[in-house]
Motif scaffolding. Structure first.
Motif, PDB file in Angstrom:
ATOM      1  N   SER A 221       0.835  -1.189   0.000  1.00  0.00           N
ATOM      2  CA  SER A 221       0.000   0.000   0.000  1.00  0.00           C
ATOM      3  C   SER A 221       0.877   1.248   0.000  1.00  0.00           C
ATOM      4  CB  SER A 221      -0.904  -0.002   1.245  1.00  0.00           C
ATOM      5  OG  SER A 221      -1.729   1.139   1.262  1.00  0.00           O
ATOM      6  N   PRO A 222       0.547   2.247  -0.802  1.00  0.00           N
ATOM      7  CA  PRO A 222      -0.532   2.244  -1.790  1.00  0.00           C
ATOM      8  C   PRO A 222      -0.125   1.534  -3.070  1.00  0.00           C
ATOM      9  CG  PRO A 222       0.596   4.346  -1.817  1.00  0.00           C
ATOM     10  CD  PRO A 222       1.217   3.550  -0.699  1.00  0.00           C
ATOM     11  N   GLY A 223      -1.099   1.160  -3.895  1.00  0.00           N
ATOM     12  CA  GLY A 223      -0.823   0.454  -5.132  1.00  0.00           C
ATOM     13  C   GLY A 223      -0.687   1.388  -6.316  1.00  0.00           C
ATOM     14  N   LEU A 224      -0.136   0.861  -7.400  1.00  0.00           N
ATOM     15  CA  LEU A 224       0.003   1.596  -8.658  1.00  0.00           C
ATOM     16  C   LEU A 224      -0.276   0.622  -9.782  1.00  0.00           C
ATOM     17  CD1 LEU A 224       0.945   4.053 -10.412  1.00  0.00           C
ATOM     18  CD2 LEU A 224       3.268   3.126 -10.227  1.00  0.00           C
ATOM     19  N   GLY A 225      -1.223   0.952 -10.659  1.00  0.00           N
ATOM     20  CA  GLY A 225      -1.539   0.034 -11.735  1.00  0.00           C
ATOM     21  C   GLY A 225      -2.342   0.695 -12.834  1.00  0.00           C
ATOM     22  N   VAL A 226      -2.862  -0.114 -13.743  1.00  0.00           N
ATOM     23  CA  VAL A 226      -3.605   0.375 -14.897  1.00  0.00           C
ATOM     24  C   VAL A 226      -4.777   1.238 -14.430  1.00  0.00           C
ATOM     25  CG1 VAL A 226      -4.979  -0.320 -16.899  1.00  0.00           C
ATOM     26  CG2 VAL A 226      -2.925  -1.611 -16.270  1.00  0.00           C
ATOM     27  N   GLY A 227      -4.931   2.401 -15.052  1.00  0.00           N
ATOM     28  CA  GLY A 227      -5.980   3.334 -14.672  1.00  0.00           C
ATOM     29  C   GLY A 227      -5.488   4.473 -13.805  1.00  0.00           C
ATOM     30  N   ALA A 241      14.199   8.551  -9.913  1.00  0.00           N
ATOM     31  CA  ALA A 241      12.874   8.892  -9.364  1.00  0.00           C
ATOM     32  C   ALA A 241      12.228   7.641  -8.765  1.00  0.00           C
ATOM     33  CB  ALA A 241      11.966   9.533 -10.415  1.00  0.00           C
ATOM     34  N   TRP A 242      13.075   6.900  -8.036  1.00  0.00           N
ATOM     35  CA  TRP A 242      12.690   5.660  -7.371  1.00  0.00           C
ATOM     36  C   TRP A 242      12.279   4.575  -8.375  1.00  0.00           C
ATOM     37  CZ3 TRP A 242       9.469   7.640  -2.559  1.00  0.00           C
ATOM     38  CH2 TRP A 242      10.301   8.470  -1.789  1.00  0.00           C
ATOM     39  N   GLY A 243      12.658   4.733  -9.634  1.00  0.00           N
ATOM     40  CA  GLY A 243      12.405   3.719 -10.650  1.00  0.00           C
ATOM     41  C   GLY A 243      11.000   3.713 -11.201  1.00  0.00           C
ATOM     42  N   LEU A 244      10.123   4.576 -10.704  1.00  0.00           N
ATOM     43  CA  LEU A 244       8.716   4.478 -11.074  1.00  0.00           C
ATOM     44  C   LEU A 244       8.375   5.085 -12.434  1.00  0.00           C
ATOM     45  CD1 LEU A 244       7.147   4.844  -7.551  1.00  0.00           C
ATOM     46  CD2 LEU A 244       7.381   2.813  -8.957  1.00  0.00           C
ATOM     47  N   PRO A 245       9.150   6.029 -13.003  1.00  0.00           N
ATOM     48  CA  PRO A 245       8.887   6.388 -14.399  1.00  0.00           C
ATOM     49  C   PRO A 245       9.022   5.198 -15.349  1.00  0.00           C
ATOM     50  CG  PRO A 245      10.175   8.109 -13.365  1.00  0.00           C
ATOM     51  CD  PRO A 245      10.118   6.964 -12.384  1.00  0.00           C
ATOM     52  N   TYR A 246       9.956   4.291 -15.068  1.00  0.00           N
ATOM     53  CA  TYR A 246      10.075   3.084 -15.882  1.00  0.00           C
ATOM     54  C   TYR A 246       8.829   2.211 -15.723  1.00  0.00           C
ATOM     55  CZ  TYR A 246      15.027   3.955 -16.892  1.00  0.00           C
ATOM     56  OH  TYR A 246      16.217   4.487 -17.348  1.00  0.00           O
ATOM     57  N   VAL A 247       8.324   2.076 -14.481  1.00  0.00           N
ATOM     58  CA  VAL A 247       7.126   1.282 -14.235  1.00  0.00           C
ATOM     59  C   VAL A 247       5.926   1.910 -14.949  1.00  0.00           C
ATOM     60  CG1 VAL A 247       5.509   0.447 -12.475  1.00  0.00           C
ATOM     61  CG2 VAL A 247       7.973   0.417 -12.019  1.00  0.00           C
ATOM     62  N   ALA A 248       5.739   3.226 -14.783  1.00  0.00           N
ATOM     63  CA  ALA A 248       4.583   3.902 -15.376  1.00  0.00           C
ATOM     64  C   ALA A 248       4.600   3.802 -16.897  1.00  0.00           C
ATOM     65  CB  ALA A 248       4.557   5.362 -14.936  1.00  0.00           C
ATOM     66  N   THR A 249       5.801   3.917 -17.493  1.00  0.00           N
ATOM     67  CA  THR A 249       5.899   3.837 -18.946  1.00  0.00           C
ATOM     68  C   THR A 249       5.638   2.417 -19.428  1.00  0.00           C
ATOM     69  OG1 THR A 249       7.515   5.644 -18.940  1.00  0.00           O
ATOM     70  CG2 THR A 249       7.390   4.299 -20.928  1.00  0.00           C
ATOM     71  N   MET A 250       6.197   1.431 -18.761  1.00  0.00           N
ATOM     72  CA  MET A 250       5.953   0.036 -19.135  1.00  0.00           C
ATOM     73  C   MET A 250       4.466  -0.290 -19.088  1.00  0.00           C
ATOM     74  SD  MET A 250       7.401  -3.461 -17.334  1.00  0.00           S
ATOM     75  CE  MET A 250       6.388  -3.222 -15.854  1.00  0.00           C
ATOM     76  N   LEU A 251       3.736   0.264 -18.112  1.00  0.00           N
ATOM     77  CA  LEU A 251       2.310   0.002 -17.969  1.00  0.00           C
ATOM     78  C   LEU A 251       1.452   0.879 -18.871  1.00  0.00           C
ATOM     79  CD1 LEU A 251       2.035  -0.359 -14.067  1.00  0.00           C
ATOM     80  CD2 LEU A 251       2.215  -2.178 -15.774  1.00  0.00           C
ATOM     81  N   GLY A 252       2.050   1.900 -19.499  1.00  0.00           N
ATOM     82  CA  GLY A 252       1.292   2.783 -20.379  1.00  0.00           C
ATOM     83  C   GLY A 252       0.362   3.733 -19.646  1.00  0.00           C
ATOM     84  N   LEU A 253       0.754   4.180 -18.448  1.00  0.00           N
ATOM     85  CA  LEU A 253      -0.091   5.077 -17.666  1.00  0.00           C
ATOM     86  C   LEU A 253      -0.005   6.511 -18.179  1.00  0.00           C
ATOM     87  CD1 LEU A 253       0.755   3.946 -14.013  1.00  0.00           C
ATOM     88  CD2 LEU A 253      -0.860   2.928 -15.646  1.00  0.00           C
TER      89      LEU A 253
END
Length: 545
Positions: A221-227, A241-253
């Motif tokens: 918690s908290p979560g991060l995902g599609v939508g 940036a704690w690696g999360l721009p890579y996560v957000a881009t991979m998921l297409g957010l």
């Protein structure tokens, strides 16, 4: 005898874990999803992929080659996101320059990393003009004007957007060794020169996958995902940036980049674009809450992971009361950074609000692929009983293997085959990790140990306290004693008795020894901080010891 693969087909593709492959399929599933920069406009993922190709082409035209370092000095922006991909995808190394360092420190890091091409935002032109004469290896600089109408500096090879517009989007990205160096940045310790921390393509891809799994497929918690609509509030120069721009881009957010952190702009972007997930240090959370109150912005439903320094129970409770979904994350520069994050228990397990706050602010569970132990000085593992303490040591496939050009520090970091965090921690029978203190910040008074983090948590609960830090100061009788350095809330009047009130309550319950009671406080207007927003305890010790 172990089973072996049959002879692979002649045309079988060997899939390297390189950053390029994080973009696989993203245009198909999110081609029209938007990437926003402040109020300056937006574009879709199709444009992102094209702009990544254009950036690689223009860098190649300036002489960038595989293995060379390209350094970026910019605020959080779509341009930075493009560099996150384009530079390592072409086989070069991305250096994320800490823009809060002194000019001398920035020059040191550029020289140490052998940076040869710079991308520089106009806000940092004075720094570059000061240090360029001492950096003969720099062969080209690109100016990022960011809408400014000033003339280009004489040292610039051109302006970012103009050069990108003229470049080809069809850069011939090719596969290469997944263990090739992808990124480098420098930590800002309290002593000595900054240390270079580096990561490979394989490490970054595995970190991205593990972080995505932790956020979306567990009780974390908290979560991060599609939508979700993603807006980073951790500088992009700080541990990816704690690696999360890579996560957000991979998921297409949908992604929103705020540029320089300004409370009004952050709150405006939150309201305009419906931002649902961010991450930041506690100082920025405080800024966001205060800014939202001033501009009447509803924070309800905004998910935030808080790290960098301890999330106090008071700040956590305040955010939860405003309808935010907050939880702490744990990591460090050397760990890429995510190692663990808060986990949400079911409502039935939370007997009261205090239990919820404790779960979200003080404990974490590891993300996939992480092994952890708490050990004593002899590297003997300590029990996972929630009480036994030791230094937290780690293994994971994305931990930095070394400090750049510093063999001794690298050996110390990896003593005994585990990465040493220098954090004192406990682990309970359910695998919940609680960071108790830093080795260098533990207070030894009369031969007994006190945790500065625990004392800070209690002092922060005192009436009228805005912020607090607790440090050890020399004492002739006891060796060391705790000193609370506090920042009062506006109009508040603080005294030693007021500060000791929550400590006294904890002592009366048997949760704290009597010798933890403070006999000295210092009241200041603002706590000193490092370049990444952590409280600078070295500066406090120097001032008050």
């Amino acid at each position: 005898m172990p089973l072996r693969f049959a002879e692979p087909a002649e045309g079988a593709y060997h899939f390297p874990l390189t950053i390029r492959h994080l973009l696989d399929g993203v245009v198909t599933k999110a081609g029209d999803q938007q990437i926003v920069y402040r109020d300056s406009g937006s574009y879709g993922y199709r444009d992102l992929v094209n702009r990544i190709g254009k950036l690689a082409s223009l860098l190649n035209g300036l002489g960038a080659e595989q293995g060379q370092t390209v350094a970026v000095l910019d605020w959080d922006s779509n341009r930075y996101l493009e560099a996150y991909f384009a530079v390592p995808m072409m086989g070069a190394v991305l250096q994320m320059v800490n823009i809060r360092m002194t000019p001398a420190q920035i020059a040191y890091t550029l020289e140490k990393a052998d940076a040869q091409i710079l991308l520089v935002h106009r806000d940092f032109f004075p720094v570059i003009e000061e240090i360029l004469p001492s950096l003969p290896q720099i062969k080209a600089c690109v100016a990022i004007m960011d809408g400014g109408g000033d003339d280009l500096p004489s040292w610039a090879a051109g302006e970012y957007e103009q050069l990108a517009a003229a470049a080809s989007p069809d850069y011939p990205f090719v596969d290469f060794d997944e263990n090739a160096l992808a990124t480098i940045f420098f930590t800002t310790g309290t002593t000595g020169n900054p240390k270079g921390v580096c990561f490979s393509h394989r490490q970054l891809v595995l970190h991205t996958l593990a972080a995505a799994g932790s956020f979306g497929a567990s009780s974390a918690s908290p979560g991060l995902g599609v939508g979700d609509v993603y807006m980073p509030l951790t500088p992009m120069f700080h541990v990816h940036a704690w690696g999360l721009p890579y996560v957000a881009t991979m998921l297409g957010l949908k992604q929103v980049y705020p540029g320089r952190y300004e409370p009004d702009m952050i709150c405006h972007l939150r309201r305009q674009h419906g931002v649902t997930y961010s991450h930041c240090v506690p100082t920025v959370l405080r800024m966001v809450i205060d800014g939202a109150r001033a501009s009447d912005v509803d924070l309800g439903g905004w998910k935030m992971t808080i790290g960098g320094s301890a999330l106090t129970a008071a700040l956590c409770a305040e955010a939860l009361a405003l309808g935010m979904d907050v939880g702490t994350g744990y990591g460090m520069s050397e760990t890429c950074p995510f190692i663990a994050k808060a986990a949400r228990r079911t409502d039935e397990q939370w007997t009261d609000d205090d239990a919820q706050v404790t779960a979200l602010s003080a404990t974490t569970i590891t993300v996939p692929l992480v092994s952890m132990q708490i050990v004593d000085d002899a590297m003997t593992p300590q029990p996972h009983d929630g009480l036994s303490r030791g230094e937290l040591v780690l293994r994971a496939p994305w931990l930095t293997p070394c400090y750049l050009g510093d063999a001794k520090a690298s050996d110390d970091l990896w003593r005994g085959g585990w990465l040493h965090t220098q954090d004192i921690a406990t682990i309970d029978s359910e695998g919940r990790l609680s960071i108790r203190d830093r080795l260098k910040d533990v207070i030894k008074t009369g031969g007994e140990w006190l945790d500065s983090v625990q004392l800070e948590e209690l002092v922060a609960m005192a009436a009228g306290v805005e912020e607090a830090s607790v440090i050890a100061v020399p004492d002739e009788k006891w060796g060391e004693r705790p000193l609370a350095v506090v920042v009062p809330k506006a109009g508040a009047s603080l005294s030693l008795d007021i500060i000791n009130d929550p400590l006294d309550r904890s002592i009366s319950k048997g949760e704290l020894p009597r010798y933890a009671r403070l006999d000295r406080i210092e009241i200041i207007d603002r706590l000193p901080r490092t370049s990444v927003g952590k409280i600078d305890k070295k500066a406090l010790r120097s001032r008050f010891a």
